[in-house]
Design a protein around this motif. Sequence first.
Motif, PDB file in Angstrom:
ATOM      1  N   LEU A 103      93.466 -50.942  19.930  1.00  0.00           N
ATOM      2  CA  LEU A 103      93.323 -50.981  18.516  1.00  0.00           C
ATOM      3  C   LEU A 103      92.746 -49.831  18.196  1.00  0.00           C
ATOM      4  O   LEU A 103      91.671 -49.267  18.498  1.00  0.00           O
ATOM      5  CB  LEU A 103      92.258 -52.191  17.958  1.00  0.00           C
ATOM      6  CG  LEU A 103      92.155 -52.366  16.479  1.00  0.00           C
ATOM      7  CD1 LEU A 103      91.688 -53.811  15.821  1.00  0.00           C
ATOM      8  CD2 LEU A 103      91.180 -51.240  15.990  1.00  0.00           C
ATOM      9  N   TRP A 104      93.613 -48.849  17.263  1.00  0.00           N
ATOM     10  CA  TRP A 104      93.260 -47.299  17.133  1.00  0.00           C
ATOM     11  C   TRP A 104      92.568 -47.306  15.714  1.00  0.00           C
ATOM     12  O   TRP A 104      93.580 -47.789  14.764  1.00  0.00           O
ATOM     13  CB  TRP A 104      94.341 -46.604  17.508  1.00  0.00           C
ATOM     14  CG  TRP A 104      94.342 -44.883  17.023  1.00  0.00           C
ATOM     15  CD1 TRP A 104      94.437 -44.610  15.980  1.00  0.00           C
ATOM     16  CD2 TRP A 104      93.796 -44.079  18.123  1.00  0.00           C
ATOM     17  NE1 TRP A 104      94.278 -43.327  15.877  1.00  0.00           N
ATOM     18  CE2 TRP A 104      93.923 -42.872  17.441  1.00  0.00           C
ATOM     19  CE3 TRP A 104      93.614 -44.165  19.464  1.00  0.00           C
ATOM     20  CZ2 TRP A 104      93.632 -41.702  17.625  1.00  0.00           C
ATOM     21  CZ3 TRP A 104      93.264 -42.930  19.791  1.00  0.00           C
ATOM     22  CH2 TRP A 104      93.318 -41.607  19.095  1.00  0.00           C
ATOM     23  N   ALA A 105      91.812 -46.396  15.350  1.00  0.00           N
ATOM     24  CA  ALA A 105      91.500 -46.117  14.085  1.00  0.00           C
ATOM     25  C   ALA A 105      90.714 -44.680  14.161  1.00  0.00           C
ATOM     26  O   ALA A 105      90.014 -44.437  15.078  1.00  0.00           O
ATOM     27  CB  ALA A 105      90.402 -47.320  13.566  1.00  0.00           C
ATOM     28  N   PRO A 106      90.688 -43.981  12.979  1.00  0.00           N
ATOM     29  CA  PRO A 106      91.195 -44.493  11.751  1.00  0.00           C
ATOM     30  C   PRO A 106      92.832 -43.774  11.282  1.00  0.00           C
ATOM     31  O   PRO A 106      93.509 -44.022  10.461  1.00  0.00           O
ATOM     32  CB  PRO A 106      90.280 -44.062  10.743  1.00  0.00           C
ATOM     33  CG  PRO A 106      89.674 -42.833  11.072  1.00  0.00           C
ATOM     34  CD  PRO A 106      89.712 -43.024  12.521  1.00  0.00           C
ATOM     35  N   ASP A 107      92.948 -42.762  12.124  1.00  0.00           N
ATOM     36  CA  ASP A 107      94.452 -41.717  11.795  1.00  0.00           C
ATOM     37  C   ASP A 107      95.624 -42.404  12.388  1.00  0.00           C
ATOM     38  O   ASP A 107      95.929 -42.285  13.821  1.00  0.00           O
ATOM     39  CB  ASP A 107      94.133 -40.452  12.251  1.00  0.00           C
ATOM     40  CG  ASP A 107      94.934 -39.385  11.725  1.00  0.00           C
ATOM     41  OD1 ASP A 107      96.232 -39.423  12.349  1.00  0.00           O
ATOM     42  OD2 ASP A 107      94.636 -38.754  10.762  1.00  0.00           O
ATOM     43  N   LYS A 108      96.304 -42.840  11.424  1.00  0.00           N
ATOM     44  CA  LYS A 108      97.416 -43.645  11.967  1.00  0.00           C
ATOM     45  C   LYS A 108      98.702 -42.333  12.487  1.00  0.00           C
ATOM     46  O   LYS A 108      99.577 -42.822  13.319  1.00  0.00           O
ATOM     47  CB  LYS A 108      98.410 -44.153  10.744  1.00  0.00           C
ATOM     48  CG  LYS A 108      98.856 -43.285   9.446  1.00  0.00           C
ATOM     49  CD  LYS A 108      99.170 -44.108   8.392  1.00  0.00           C
ATOM     50  CE  LYS A 108      99.659 -43.127   7.256  1.00  0.00           C
ATOM     51  NZ  LYS A 108     100.209 -43.904   6.136  1.00  0.00           N
ATOM     52  N   HIS A 109      98.654 -41.161  12.114  1.00  0.00           N
ATOM     53  CA  HIS A 109      99.291 -40.274  12.621  1.00  0.00           C
ATOM     54  C   HIS A 109      99.065 -40.013  13.975  1.00  0.00           C
ATOM     55  O   HIS A 109      99.982 -39.844  14.935  1.00  0.00           O
ATOM     56  CB  HIS A 109      99.304 -39.197  11.788  1.00  0.00           C
ATOM     57  CG  HIS A 109      99.931 -39.196  10.428  1.00  0.00           C
ATOM     58  ND1 HIS A 109     101.194 -39.640  10.075  1.00  0.00           N
ATOM     59  CD2 HIS A 109      99.485 -38.997   9.205  1.00  0.00           C
ATOM     60  CE1 HIS A 109     101.507 -39.729   8.797  1.00  0.00           C
ATOM     61  NE2 HIS A 109     100.357 -39.436   8.023  1.00  0.00           N
ATOM     62  N   LEU A 110      97.777 -39.682  14.132  1.00  0.00           N
ATOM     63  CA  LEU A 110      97.256 -39.334  15.734  1.00  0.00           C
ATOM     64  C   LEU A 110      97.629 -40.481  16.286  1.00  0.00           C
ATOM     65  O   LEU A 110      98.163 -40.495  17.732  1.00  0.00           O
ATOM     66  CB  LEU A 110      95.778 -38.927  15.493  1.00  0.00           C
ATOM     67  CG  LEU A 110      95.134 -38.706  17.073  1.00  0.00           C
ATOM     68  CD1 LEU A 110      96.120 -37.699  17.746  1.00  0.00           C
ATOM     69  CD2 LEU A 110      93.642 -38.349  16.974  1.00  0.00           C
ATOM     70  N   GLY A 111      97.531 -41.922  16.006  1.00  0.00           N
ATOM     71  CA  GLY A 111      97.526 -43.010  16.844  1.00  0.00           C
ATOM     72  C   GLY A 111      99.108 -43.189  17.137  1.00  0.00           C
ATOM     73  O   GLY A 111      99.323 -43.601  18.386  1.00  0.00           O
ATOM     74  N   GLY A 112      99.827 -42.853  16.133  1.00  0.00           N
ATOM     75  CA  GLY A 112     101.094 -42.955  16.499  1.00  0.00           C
ATOM     76  C   GLY A 112     101.603 -41.803  17.308  1.00  0.00           C
ATOM     77  O   GLY A 112     102.742 -41.933  18.175  1.00  0.00           O
ATOM     78  N   TYR A 113     101.087 -40.623  17.345  1.00  0.00           N
ATOM     79  CA  TYR A 113     101.544 -39.692  18.250  1.00  0.00           C
ATOM     80  C   TYR A 113     101.125 -39.996  19.565  1.00  0.00           C
ATOM     81  O   TYR A 113     101.856 -40.069  20.787  1.00  0.00           O
ATOM     82  CB  TYR A 113     100.710 -38.583  17.712  1.00  0.00           C
ATOM     83  CG  TYR A 113     100.865 -37.184  18.982  1.00  0.00           C
ATOM     84  CD1 TYR A 113     102.064 -36.723  19.090  1.00  0.00           C
ATOM     85  CD2 TYR A 113      99.731 -36.968  19.728  1.00  0.00           C
ATOM     86  CE1 TYR A 113     102.278 -35.472  20.201  1.00  0.00           C
ATOM     87  CE2 TYR A 113     100.006 -35.960  20.797  1.00  0.00           C
ATOM     88  CZ  TYR A 113     101.140 -35.162  20.837  1.00  0.00           C
ATOM     89  OH  TYR A 113     101.091 -34.379  21.993  1.00  0.00           O
ATOM     90  N   VAL A 114      99.757 -40.670  19.970  1.00  0.00           N
ATOM     91  CA  VAL A 114      99.341 -41.175  21.148  1.00  0.00           C
ATOM     92  C   VAL A 114     100.576 -42.278  21.765  1.00  0.00           C
ATOM     93  O   VAL A 114     100.509 -42.411  22.849  1.00  0.00           O
ATOM     94  CB  VAL A 114      98.014 -41.664  21.076  1.00  0.00           C
ATOM     95  CG1 VAL A 114      97.462 -42.400  22.358  1.00  0.00           C
ATOM     96  CG2 VAL A 114      96.911 -40.365  20.952  1.00  0.00           C
TER      97      VAL A 114
ATOM     98  N   ILE B 246      94.043 -42.811  26.428  1.00  0.00           N
ATOM     99  CA  ILE B 246      95.003 -44.016  26.092  1.00  0.00           C
ATOM    100  C   ILE B 246      95.671 -44.310  27.510  1.00  0.00           C
ATOM    101  O   ILE B 246      95.974 -45.346  27.833  1.00  0.00           O
ATOM    102  CB  ILE B 246      95.790 -43.984  25.122  1.00  0.00           C
ATOM    103  CG1 ILE B 246      94.908 -43.637  23.582  1.00  0.00           C
ATOM    104  CG2 ILE B 246      96.841 -45.124  24.756  1.00  0.00           C
ATOM    105  CD1 ILE B 246      93.940 -44.864  23.452  1.00  0.00           C
ATOM    106  N   GLU B 247      96.187 -43.162  28.140  1.00  0.00           N
ATOM    107  CA  GLU B 247      96.716 -43.418  29.386  1.00  0.00           C
ATOM    108  C   GLU B 247      95.963 -44.003  30.310  1.00  0.00           C
ATOM    109  O   GLU B 247      96.564 -44.893  31.032  1.00  0.00           O
ATOM    110  CB  GLU B 247      97.412 -42.056  30.058  1.00  0.00           C
ATOM    111  CG  GLU B 247      98.509 -41.164  29.180  1.00  0.00           C
ATOM    112  CD  GLU B 247      98.895 -39.840  29.862  1.00  0.00           C
ATOM    113  OE1 GLU B 247     100.099 -39.603  29.752  1.00  0.00           O
ATOM    114  OE2 GLU B 247      97.989 -39.337  30.428  1.00  0.00           O
TER     115      GLU B 247
ATOM    116  N   THR C 169     102.476 -42.090  25.265  1.00  0.00           N
ATOM    117  CA  THR C 169     101.890 -42.689  26.500  1.00  0.00           C
ATOM    118  C   THR C 169     102.700 -44.043  26.617  1.00  0.00           C
ATOM    119  O   THR C 169     102.696 -44.607  27.649  1.00  0.00           O
ATOM    120  CB  THR C 169     100.375 -43.148  26.171  1.00  0.00           C
ATOM    121  OG1 THR C 169     100.288 -44.108  24.906  1.00  0.00           O
ATOM    122  CG2 THR C 169      99.532 -42.011  26.079  1.00  0.00           C
ATOM    123  N   GLY C 170     103.318 -44.684  25.594  1.00  0.00           N
ATOM    124  CA  GLY C 170     104.095 -45.953  25.658  1.00  0.00           C
ATOM    125  C   GLY C 170     103.061 -47.060  25.684  1.00  0.00           C
ATOM    126  O   GLY C 170     103.570 -48.295  25.986  1.00  0.00           O
TER     127      GLY C 170
END
Length: 350
Positions: A176-187, A165-166, A191-192
């Motif tokens: 657009l990230w799927a499917p894990d919202k927790h991992l997506g939020g962490y990333v 993602i960086e 990274t900002g």
Amino acid sequence: MNAKAQELVRSHLDHLHDEGSALSEEQRLAYRQRIKDLLQQRDAVLVAHYYTDPEIQSLAEETGGCVADSLEMARFGKEHPASTLIVAGVKFMGETAKILSPEKRIFMPTLEATCSLDLGCPEQEFADFCDQHPDRTVVVYANTSAAVKARADWVVTSSIAVELIEHLDRQGEKILWAPDKHLGGYVRDKTGADVLCWDGACIVHEEFKAKGLDDLKAAYPDAAILVHPESPASVVAMADVVGSTSQLIKAACEMDNSTFIVATDKGIFYKMQQLAPQKTFIEAPTAGSGATCRSCAHCPWMAMNGLENMLAVLEADNGLGQEIFVDPSLAERAMVPLNRMLDFGQSLKK
């Protein structure tokens, strides 16, 4: 997780059944030896995930197979010369192996072993979500079906998620990230980057609780906390190390702490204890005192991989219908983001 996905996951959990009975020591040894013989006879290799039962992990090690996270499983299966792969894990791992090695036969101890992240991201609903955001680069976690992968621009595992993602953010791409919202939020936090998340979650990692973790830390103040980023943000915030399964194992080996509180599937304890036998590993709490949970820190679908169903598949000429097939046209489309993942992961090692 959205209501429709929750209901689908709940339905699958309600219909899970025990894949095997308790074996005597004599039976267990006999099963293991027979499996070893058949793997050799059938030019097959066993690939197992860190979250499977220790019995399965040790068998993979003893037969020249692989015990790893999903990225390394994908690499190993693609590069190994065996004509047949036995994938002990969950179904998306078998599909990934077939996509990357279409010339090989891929079997699983049971095709019923799935994943709440996969179930919670149905193909058509996800395609509609992507169509609503055509300006975004689609990045999907490995824990998805072949059809969802085929809709993506990139596939990623937790071990390289932040780096990827960086990389995309530096190119000015919105994600657009799927499917894990927790991992997506962490990333997104690390990274900002502009990351829009699908509403999905892992039933194992979502159950870890910050309050229970705080109480456990008070009881073991010198323990280091290791957390998988599929966990809720409140749990991640308490971690000394956040990482993929392989990264958490590495941390357990390299850190000076003698005690670790581990917030991921407890199947990982086999490898941690094997590599750091002098250290103590404690399960992070999944619920309050006296409460029940859906997984209790162990994926119910991973638990379906056993000696009995593995032997049955190896003994049957047709594998008891437990062979993985992926439509060639679908596999061709899914191969593109999967190869991007593998190439990017390899570039990080240079």
